[in-house]
Motif scaffolding. Sequence first.
Motif, PDB file in Angstrom:
ATOM      1  N   ASP A   1     -32.751 -38.653  23.153  1.00  0.00           N
ATOM      2  CA  ASP A   1     -34.142 -38.931  23.541  1.00  0.00           C
ATOM      3  C   ASP A   1     -34.290 -40.297  24.200  1.00  0.00           C
ATOM      4  OD1 ASP A   1     -35.873 -40.492  20.808  1.00  0.00           O
ATOM      5  OD2 ASP A   1     -33.713 -40.340  21.074  1.00  0.00           O
ATOM      6  N   ASP A   2     -33.250 -41.069  24.261  1.00  0.00           N
ATOM      7  CA  ASP A   2     -33.321 -42.402  24.880  1.00  0.00           C
ATOM      8  C   ASP A   2     -32.924 -42.270  26.348  1.00  0.00           C
ATOM      9  OD1 ASP A   2     -32.680 -44.932  25.876  1.00  0.00           O
ATOM     10  OD2 ASP A   2     -31.960 -45.645  23.958  1.00  0.00           O
TER      11      ASP A   2
ATOM     12  N   HIS B   1     -32.347 -44.362  28.732  1.00  0.00           N
ATOM     13  CA  HIS B   1     -31.294 -45.232  29.274  1.00  0.00           C
ATOM     14  C   HIS B   1     -29.923 -44.751  28.847  1.00  0.00           C
ATOM     15  CE1 HIS B   1     -34.462 -47.906  30.459  1.00  0.00           C
ATOM     16  NE2 HIS B   1     -34.974 -47.733  29.264  1.00  0.00           N
TER      17      HIS B   1
ATOM     18  N   MET C   1     -29.001 -41.660  30.683  1.00  0.00           N
ATOM     19  CA  MET C   1     -28.531 -41.893  32.054  1.00  0.00           C
ATOM     20  C   MET C   1     -27.071 -42.322  32.048  1.00  0.00           C
ATOM     21  SD  MET C   1     -31.542 -43.642  34.318  1.00  0.00           S
ATOM     22  CE  MET C   1     -30.853 -45.214  34.183  1.00  0.00           C
TER      23      MET C   1
ATOM     24  N   SER D   1     -30.574 -40.172  15.739  1.00  0.00           N
ATOM     25  CA  SER D   1     -32.004 -40.400  15.489  1.00  0.00           C
ATOM     26  C   SER D   1     -32.822 -39.739  16.590  1.00  0.00           C
ATOM     27  CB  SER D   1     -32.256 -41.911  15.450  1.00  0.00           C
ATOM     28  OG  SER D   1     -33.621 -42.163  15.261  1.00  0.00           O
TER      29      SER D   1
ATOM     30  N   PRO E   1     -36.697 -37.409  17.658  1.00  0.00           N
ATOM     31  CA  PRO E   1     -38.014 -36.946  17.208  1.00  0.00           C
ATOM     32  C   PRO E   1     -37.971 -35.457  16.916  1.00  0.00           C
ATOM     33  CG  PRO E   1     -37.993 -37.170  19.584  1.00  0.00           C
ATOM     34  CD  PRO E   1     -36.632 -37.577  19.113  1.00  0.00           C
TER      35      PRO E   1
ATOM     36  N   PRO F   1     -40.668 -32.967  21.353  1.00  0.00           N
ATOM     37  CA  PRO F   1     -40.876 -33.890  22.461  1.00  0.00           C
ATOM     38  C   PRO F   1     -42.321 -34.377  22.442  1.00  0.00           C
ATOM     39  CG  PRO F   1     -40.645 -31.618  23.238  1.00  0.00           C
ATOM     40  CD  PRO F   1     -40.435 -31.583  21.781  1.00  0.00           C
TER      41      PRO F   1
ATOM     42  N   GLN G   1     -26.282 -45.327  18.191  1.00  0.00           N
ATOM     43  CA  GLN G   1     -26.451 -46.760  18.431  1.00  0.00           C
ATOM     44  C   GLN G   1     -26.501 -47.551  17.135  1.00  0.00           C
ATOM     45  OE1 GLN G   1     -29.255 -47.704  21.859  1.00  0.00           O
ATOM     46  NE2 GLN G   1     -29.941 -45.680  21.282  1.00  0.00           N
TER      47      GLN G   1
ATOM     48  N   ALA H   1     -24.702 -50.461  24.331  1.00  0.00           N
ATOM     49  CA  ALA H   1     -25.127 -50.481  25.732  1.00  0.00           C
ATOM     50  C   ALA H   1     -24.487 -51.626  26.514  1.00  0.00           C
ATOM     51  CB  ALA H   1     -26.649 -50.601  25.797  1.00  0.00           C
ATOM     52  N   THR H   2     -23.955 -52.616  25.804  1.00  0.00           N
ATOM     53  CA  THR H   2     -23.442 -53.793  26.528  1.00  0.00           C
ATOM     54  C   THR H   2     -21.968 -53.674  26.893  1.00  0.00           C
ATOM     55  OG1 THR H   2     -22.851 -54.926  24.482  1.00  0.00           O
ATOM     56  CG2 THR H   2     -25.087 -55.266  25.308  1.00  0.00           C
TER      57      THR H   2
END
Lengths: 147, 812
Positions: free
Chosen positions: A8-9, A11, A14, A55, A57, A60, A97, A133-134
């Motif tokens: 659901d994230d 970023h 992508m 994690s 929801p 949607p 994450q 993400a880094t």
Amino acid sequence: MKILVIEDDSHKLMRILDIVTAHYPLAKIEHIDSVFGAVRYLSEETPDRIILDMSLPSHPPSVGEGSPVAMPAGGIEILLEMRSLRKANIPTIILTQYPDIEIEDEYYTIPQAPSALSKIFGLDNVNVVYYDATNEEWVAPITSFLK
Amino acid sequence: MVRNEGVSLFLVRLAYLIKNRSDAETGRKIDLLLDEIQVGNVRYLHLAIRELSSPNTEYLNIREKLNSANEDDISWIIKSFVDHIPRSEQDYANTLNSYFGISLIDAFLYHCVSERAKTFEIPQNIDSNLAIEFRSFESSEYNYSYSDECDVGMEYFKDSFLLIELRKLFDYRTSQCAIYSNDENKEFKRTPLEKSLLENFFSNHNTLEKIKELRLPGVIDSPSFGRSNALIYFLEKTDGVVENETLFVELMSLTKDVGILCPKRHLATMAENAQSYEFKLVIACLAYIKSRTQSYEHDLRRIIQKIAVGRFDSSLVKLLEHLQSISPSVSEHLIQCLDETFLSKLFQMVTKPNAAIEKRAEIFEWYGHLINDATFLDRAKNLRIDVQISKEKGTIDDARVYVDPVKFTQWVNDNLLDNLTILLASIITPTEPTVMALQWEKVKAGMTELEQVGAILHLAYEEFCTNKKFGIASYIGRRIRHGTLKGTGFNDIKMFAERESFHNLFSNHEFRECFNRWIYEYEELFDHLRDNYIQIFDKNKAEGLISKDIRSSFKKNEANHLLYDVLKSYYVNKNGLELPYIITEYCWRLFEEDLAIIRKFIMNKKAMHGVFLCDINEIPRALHRDIQDFCQELNTITAEKFRIIESWFNKPSIASPSAELALLFRAVVSEVKGLFGNFEPVLFMEEDGYVIKGGAYFVIYDALYILINNAATYGNPTGSLEFKATIENGKDTHFKISISSDISARDSISSVRRSIEASLEGDCEDALITEGRSGIKKLRRMEQDGYIRNVSYAFDNNSVTATFEFIFDYQS
């Protein structure tokens, strides 16, 4: 190859899609962003691989339709559904994450989680990778998983 | 007792027996006596006696708490309260020594009781005269007429702890304790005495039919307690094999705590062999009661859906109706289970979040009609109003802050409720409670009962904030900090700046330096938010914006009203059933202050760091336009990102509902428009910004609905509809709300006046029955019932203005 990405994230999604399409340009990728969507999809379809966020929801988010329930262990719910549908043999990788995963009220680190999932739920085809993400450390396990 | 300036635990037990079985006046005298003899000097033992014997506590909860006490002198005594059979010589010796530390008589009595157990050889060195006296005492009769309203078996069981010295009570308690426990291996730990007593008690109840008709030996007529134990014993004997599944399902309405008492292996056997879907459902419920795990919850949801979809056209109400006809307790248990969170996860049946609320409303409505209880009908109506308001808001509700309501209320039930109800029972309130101000910073050290209640409520709020599994800390961590905070706030900005179209810009050294400085600080901002600010404040996170303390005047005020509502609930209901929900509601209200602080903080940070500005004086003129376009686009993106992040820090709509007054008006207009196809009024209203919380907004919604429905029915459907709300202060503070609407062209103002005045007169007792939801009579009924007041109508040339007042108590 049919790959289901449950995330659901936007970023993180992508990044995942970039990696998957770069390494497997011919793969058919399906994206779902909620537990509801995943449960409905899996009741009818059988992907070859699943990349799963933990994690999620419940539904949607939708205009004027109320608040989805936050499910920090939404990924577990989907795995249990797969077990009920006798689809627990679909290779699945949890890309999270968070540094640990809650399984039946106990927290397991990333390395401990696969054996906990196997022992507690009988899920033997699940691996777990930490998404940061880094950096790109998560990429190699994903591409290897998709082979 | 007073003269001797000390007392044995035996006499303390007797005191509680007298207190529990006497009237309130005698009870108060016992309390005074216990104070006088300073029973607080053995505080933990005294509390254990009180809690184990109190009619207001859940015995199994108390037992578990006491059993997990640390191993020291006091704990040996505590454990002997729970399990009076010494399991080894070492246990006996440790406990006997501990009793010696309290009093000689207590040690003597413990020795005499332990001797009966015959678990092992106990040295006989008691004076023979004393032994004779004890034998005479132990054969005394205990006769008490229990009220028909209580579960006699459970009451007698609790009393048996207080007078364990009597042989009959000892035998009863020994047999029942051997079964009435959540120990998975209780069957294998029994002594020969326990086995023999159990067999004596239950040998005649070796079929489900006989359990249904259970009458225990002696005078004890024990409905659910006795049947529950008999049923568990039956399952031990049959190794979990049940042939009459229908009767087992029926027995769920005649027993209690089966899910807690029944060992897992028997539940597994029953699940494996289950034939009928009702039985499968009951076993799934029992398994989930036994172990509240993700797996069992998933299984329960799966089976509910399978049955509802496969046999009842996806109607949960039809399923409940069917179960009600077989075993009402099963139906009632499911009604409790099927809250909004549980329903949201019935993914085969609930396609949108609001559908879960609508299903809950259907269930309440059905149940309210079934048991003729208007509170359920009100709850159903209020849930539907919430759905309507959600539709009217027309927003995507993406609040990321959350507390698992099921786990939190369960925690409150398991850890706080027993102590809370005992304290509330001891607070004497002959009149209705009033709002009192506590010193919340000091309640934890408080000595009065009110302060102790306050301490418990404070603890609940701390857990609400800090619990890492179901509290704010868990969700803040998972859904925000480790989730998408930096990704949302930073990643797109970085990618924007990397666009090829800006390569020319970034080839300029001054611009590049300026941007790099800014992006460095911008990225740091999110790291700080994650690591320092969006945290629970404590000594390790001194900049955390979330405070579990009750220090601010806002929080103290809310906490005072929480205390008031808790006292009021107990004053009215004399049980603690509502308390976990009241506590949850107020925890959200307390937390709202921190949410507001976080939102403001984020927007401040946005103002300080979220806007990129570049001094273009040192940069070639040819790039100025590009820089301006870059800055404008970039700052639009950052503004959007901060807006999204700020929106996460709102209370989720299912927690502690609230609504703006103007939104209520618009929601009612939309609902009425849905009923009247031609109703398209011209709306006039001010966006006052008043937010109404809790039950109050349902009242206002109802009143507005009556007035606007009338306007649609009788007035000009395309005329003006004006809404006004003001706060007035006087004798009290209240809203004055008015709705003005144009009359129909075919009516005259005088005829409208006559019609309204006629409706305002006369009997409105049956307003709810004869007029349904609409009608001026219902408005009058609301006024008579005290929900609103000063209903009045004013008439001018072509419009009618209806006005009412709503007093806000704090809850509004």
